[in-house]
Scaffold this active site. Sequence first.
Site, short mmCIF file in Angstrom:
data_model
loop_
_atom_site.label_atom_id
_atom_site.label_comp_id
_atom_site.label_asym_id
_atom_site.label_seq_id
_atom_site.Cartn_x
_atom_site.Cartn_y
_atom_site.Cartn_z
N ARG A 58 0.83 -1.21 0.00
CA ARG A 58 0.00 0.00 0.00
C ARG A 58 0.86 1.26 0.00
NH1 ARG A 58 -5.31 0.51 3.78
NH2 ARG A 58 -5.70 2.75 3.63
N ASP A 59 1.90 1.25 0.82
CA ASP A 59 2.81 2.40 0.89
C ASP A 59 3.55 2.57 -0.43
OD1 ASP A 59 1.99 2.05 3.54
OD2 ASP A 59 3.78 0.87 4.00
N ALA A 60 3.90 1.44 -1.05
CA ALA A 60 4.62 1.49 -2.32
C ALA A 60 3.77 2.13 -3.41
CB ALA A 60 5.03 0.08 -2.74
#
Length: 310
Positions: free
Chosen positions: A254-256
């Site tokens: 998700r952060d990526a």
Amino acid sequence: MIYTVTLNPSIDLFVELKHLNLGQENDILSERSVPGGKAINVSRILSSLRIPTIATGFVGGFQGEFITDWLTRENIRTNFVKMDNHNRTNIKLFENNEETMINFPGPTIKSNEVDELVYFLSRAREGDTIIFGGSVPPMEDGLDNDIYTRLVSVATANGADFIADVPARYLLDIVKEKPLLVKPNGEDIEEIFNVRIEDKMDYIPYGKKLINMGAKYVIISYGANGSMFFVGDDVYESTPIDDGQKIINTVACRDAMIAGFLGTIVRDGDPIESYRVSVASAAATARVLDLPSREEIIRSLDFVNVDKIN
């Protein structure tokens, strides 16, 4: 400048077991520790993409030193608020490719520490972007529980863009402040709108609603089955990537996605290409133990398919 704000950083301890025997002694196959936190991961991936950031939030104790030292070794600028308490350590158990997460609530943040973070972020100006990500730790002053609302108001007052990857309960209020991007997953959509999604096409009205409420761009992801991207009245979909590699780590995908999107949109302003890189970044992350290199993200880009569906 890009600022990443992680209110509740951690050390993430990854432990691999052949089999978890509850109530008995267990021997591990491998273990590793990395700095954890949604916005911290964004800083680390943007650093791989050769885009500078300043990472901030709250750190303390040897865990805080571990986090700061790690980011410094990766040439990421930091300006954390030093708190009296120490950061948490979260445990990620892997057993037969299944992941079990044990997350601690985090330390109690004092009011003066919150004020210090607000003061630091007040330097953000038009042309800057602030990424808010992750859970909110316990607050000494109950009024500080709305810390995301307070920090967003600092960003908007100074004309800075912001991206919100925050717990679902904060999102509806924050989206009204016109974020550059929000990236809920399927479970978030169900919680925010109190609905049950049975088919991926059911996400479309809710993605459009977030656009109408104020978000410039919206990405809704639904695990290994892909994601949707909303821009204006248009909806795009990416299907799962088939590159012959195994998925071994979903912790920071998700952060990526946020890092891949932001790193591209600030460079060339193309939202569709930014979405493609976002998908590639998540796919590359799922295939490595920690976070991907720039080369691994570019390699995944060849397998990304994005189609307009609405």
